[in-house]
Motif scaffolding. Sequence first.
Motif, short mmCIF file in Angstrom:
data_model
loop_
_atom_site.label_atom_id
_atom_site.label_comp_id
_atom_site.label_asym_id
_atom_site.label_seq_id
_atom_site.Cartn_x
_atom_site.Cartn_y
_atom_site.Cartn_z
N LYS A 191 -1.36 7.07 10.67
CA LYS A 191 -0.24 7.87 11.18
C LYS A 191 -0.28 7.98 12.70
CE LYS A 191 0.80 10.67 7.11
NZ LYS A 191 0.89 12.05 6.54
N ALA A 192 -1.49 8.02 13.27
CA ALA A 192 -1.62 8.07 14.73
C ALA A 192 -1.06 6.81 15.37
CB ALA A 192 -3.08 8.26 15.12
N ALA A 193 -1.07 5.71 14.61
CA ALA A 193 -0.48 4.45 15.09
C ALA A 193 1.01 4.38 14.80
CB ALA A 193 -1.19 3.27 14.44
N LYS A 194 1.56 5.53 14.40
CA LYS A 194 3.01 5.68 14.15
C LYS A 194 3.48 4.84 12.97
CE LYS A 194 4.02 6.85 18.96
NZ LYS A 194 3.79 8.28 18.70
N LEU A 195 2.61 4.66 11.97
CA LEU A 195 3.00 3.99 10.74
C LEU A 195 3.35 5.05 9.70
CD1 LEU A 195 3.14 1.22 9.18
CD2 LEU A 195 0.88 1.82 8.29
N ALA A 196 4.50 4.89 9.06
CA ALA A 196 4.89 5.79 7.98
C ALA A 196 4.02 5.47 6.77
CB ALA A 196 6.36 5.63 7.66
N CYS A 197 3.03 6.30 6.54
CA CYS A 197 2.06 6.01 5.48
C CYS A 197 1.96 7.21 4.55
CB CYS A 197 0.69 5.72 6.12
SG CYS A 197 -0.62 5.36 4.92
N ASP A 198 2.07 6.92 3.25
CA ASP A 198 1.98 7.97 2.23
C ASP A 198 1.10 7.42 1.13
OD1 ASP A 198 2.28 9.74 0.17
OD2 ASP A 198 4.46 9.88 0.31
N THR A 199 0.00 8.12 0.82
CA THR A 199 -0.97 7.59 -0.14
C THR A 199 -0.82 8.19 -1.54
OG1 THR A 199 -2.59 9.28 0.50
CG2 THR A 199 -2.65 7.18 1.69
N LYS A 200 0.31 8.84 -1.80
CA LYS A 200 0.46 9.50 -3.10
C LYS A 200 0.44 8.51 -4.25
CE LYS A 200 3.05 13.45 -1.27
NZ LYS A 200 4.37 14.15 -1.26
N LEU A 201 1.12 7.36 -4.08
CA LEU A 201 1.17 6.37 -5.15
C LEU A 201 -0.09 5.50 -5.13
CD1 LEU A 201 4.84 5.07 -4.95
CD2 LEU A 201 3.87 6.56 -6.70
N PRO A 202 -0.65 5.17 -6.29
CA PRO A 202 -1.76 4.21 -6.34
C PRO A 202 -1.28 2.84 -5.83
CG PRO A 202 -1.49 5.35 -8.43
CD PRO A 202 -0.28 5.67 -7.62
N LEU A 203 -2.22 2.02 -5.36
CA LEU A 203 -1.86 0.69 -4.88
C LEU A 203 -1.20 -0.12 -5.98
CD1 LEU A 203 -4.93 -0.37 -2.70
CD2 LEU A 203 -2.53 -0.48 -2.00
N ALA A 204 -1.73 -0.01 -7.20
CA ALA A 204 -1.19 -0.80 -8.31
C ALA A 204 0.29 -0.53 -8.50
CB ALA A 204 -1.95 -0.51 -9.58
N THR A 205 0.72 0.72 -8.25
CA THR A 205 2.15 1.05 -8.36
C THR A 205 2.89 0.67 -7.09
OG1 THR A 205 1.58 2.94 -9.79
CG2 THR A 205 3.76 2.94 -8.79
N PHE A 206 2.31 0.95 -5.95
CA PHE A 206 2.95 0.70 -4.66
C PHE A 206 3.26 -0.80 -4.47
CE2 PHE A 206 2.32 -0.51 -0.19
CZ PHE A 206 3.37 0.17 0.39
N LEU A 207 2.35 -1.67 -4.92
CA LEU A 207 2.51 -3.10 -4.65
C LEU A 207 3.43 -3.80 -5.65
CD1 LEU A 207 -1.13 -4.09 -3.63
CD2 LEU A 207 0.85 -3.77 -2.14
N LYS A 208 3.83 -3.12 -6.72
CA LYS A 208 4.69 -3.77 -7.71
C LYS A 208 6.06 -4.06 -7.11
CE LYS A 208 2.64 -2.27 -12.06
NZ LYS A 208 2.81 -1.48 -13.30
#
Length: 385
Positions: free
Chosen positions: A368-385
Amino acid sequence: MTIALRPLFASVAAALILSGCGALPSTDPAAKTSAQYGILVSNGKLTEEGELRRDLGLEHSTAKRHTAAYAQWLPLAEQGHAESQFNIGLMLRDGLGVPADSARSLDWTRKAAAANYPDAYLALGVRYANGTGVAKDPLEALRLWRQGAGLGDANSAFYAGQALFFGLDVPRDGPGGLKLLLQAAQADTPSIRAQSILGMIYLTGEDGVARDYAKARQWLTLAAAGEDSQAQHHLGVMYQFGRGGPADLRRAVAWYERAARQGNPAALNNLATFYKNGKNLPKDVKKAREYFERAHEGGNFDATVNLGDMLFMTRGAPAEREKAVALYKQAAEAAHAPGQCRYARALRHGEGVAANADESAAWLAKAKAAKLACDTKLPLATFLK
């Protein structure tokens, strides 16, 4: 897709100047005195006998008979021929035909510079920029490169312009640096690297220079024709996204492929993305993985994350997830924001790595400090589908 400029001083090993164009005492036991050779140099120019000796040295050097080349050029250097002084300096630096001797190499190179031999200023500047055989002194390097540029040397103008424009260890002077880069790019024998950097400066609107797609394409096209792979990649970007004209995916792919043939990591990553998604190129997962791997090995962290995504989503292979997370971690530790976000997500949900909420939060904060919109709520397995 981000476009980054990474201007760095390379450790330059200047090639011998093998085209025709103050004496130091010789420590070579077999060397004769200048008087025994007769007059080889008059008023800094070669006599007929001197030209024959210079050309014979060139013949020996081309055939890698370096000891014989050194023997031909040394008396010319001792009688004040600047090009030969420079060549002797390089041979002593690199141990070609004689034992390497940094101090004597420096003396001869300085002699050539005192005789206004442009490449000597370039070589001396690189020594001071890198601290090779001398105390590191970026300001002295800049002074020497400016002198070389004043003699019309495009490479000296490039180094001086790059140092000033980007403020590389010297006070930044954008207009002055741009002027020198333009000099280098427009020389009779232009600096291809200067053309490439100018193209990227105008493409991104770098450091006070207004973005100008027409100028960007002009300089990138010139550099790309000179086989600069960065310029070829950035031309691909311009055509892919229609910057400065209509989008042309066929041309974009052609430029990416040309850059990829030279191993350009960014171009390999872009082509791999096309093959993975089946857009712009036929879908080919095997080739996508191969290109991502090559780009990752070339230091492209976008490719590191993309390769991680491919491994993570490999079905029925838990070990691949561990490899994927290791790649995310590698990118994260290199301050690559998407890698930081992926690694934070994996740590939060314990995917391919032991769950660790505190460590996940720390990496999320960095992303986030690098100004990336990042949200870790979803697991990777779901996020990458």
